[in-house]
Design an enzyme around this catalytic site. Sequence first.
Site, short mmCIF file in Angstrom:
data_model
loop_
_atom_site.label_atom_id
_atom_site.label_comp_id
_atom_site.label_asym_id
_atom_site.label_seq_id
_atom_site.Cartn_x
_atom_site.Cartn_y
_atom_site.Cartn_z
N TYR A 120 -1.39 5.21 -4.82
CA TYR A 120 -1.87 4.79 -3.51
C TYR A 120 -1.38 3.40 -3.09
CZ TYR A 120 -4.79 8.80 -4.46
OH TYR A 120 -5.23 10.06 -4.79
N ALA A 121 -0.22 2.99 -3.56
CA ALA A 121 0.36 1.71 -3.16
C ALA A 121 1.14 1.91 -1.86
CB ALA A 121 1.24 1.14 -4.27
N ASN A 122 0.39 2.13 -0.79
CA ASN A 122 0.95 2.40 0.52
C ASN A 122 0.11 1.67 1.55
OD1 ASN A 122 2.72 4.70 -0.43
ND2 ASN A 122 0.72 5.57 -0.90
N ASP B 33 4.97 3.50 -1.70
CA ASP B 33 5.43 3.67 -3.07
C ASP B 33 6.52 4.74 -3.09
OD1 ASP B 33 4.13 6.24 -3.12
OD2 ASP B 33 2.30 5.34 -3.92
N HIS C 297 -6.70 9.77 1.97
CA HIS C 297 -5.25 9.85 1.78
C HIS C 297 -4.60 10.90 2.69
CE1 HIS C 297 -1.51 9.01 -0.19
NE2 HIS C 297 -1.38 10.24 -0.64
N HIS D 159 3.42 -4.00 20.60
CA HIS D 159 2.02 -4.10 20.21
C HIS D 159 1.46 -2.72 19.85
CE1 HIS D 159 -2.35 -5.13 21.39
NE2 HIS D 159 -2.12 -5.53 20.15
#
Length: 131
Positions: free
Chosen positions: A120-122, A28, A98, A20
């Site tokens: 920013y594909a994270n 990316d 970021h 948990h």
Amino acid sequence: MKKHGVLNSEIASVLASLGHTDTIVIADCGLPIPAGVKRIDLAVEIGKPSFLDVLQVVADDMAIEKVTLAEEVINNNAEVNKEIELKLIEPAFEYVCHEQFKEHTKKAKAIIRTGEATPYANVILHAGVIF
């Protein structure tokens, strides 16, 4: 042989070991991966596999309590942001700058690097519980 769920043995092992609030990152191809964090590199060429494809498979196999994204995704990659919100309906969403996002990745159990080449594909996925 497994019939469904995550077939990649490294990803399956990491998911099975999460407790948990532990975190994993789906990234990316450009996100820096901090020293000491497990790298699971799936990238075979630009765009393959895609960030969203990997996110879907992992999300289907993981209890997710919270999602952290870089706030820059809202203006710089609205399509990916929208798709994340559509795929992950239940978890709470948190947006950070970021630079903070990159700091948070230092605590991840693993970073899964995709072939995605859009800004920013994270995402940081925070493990929930199944009960």
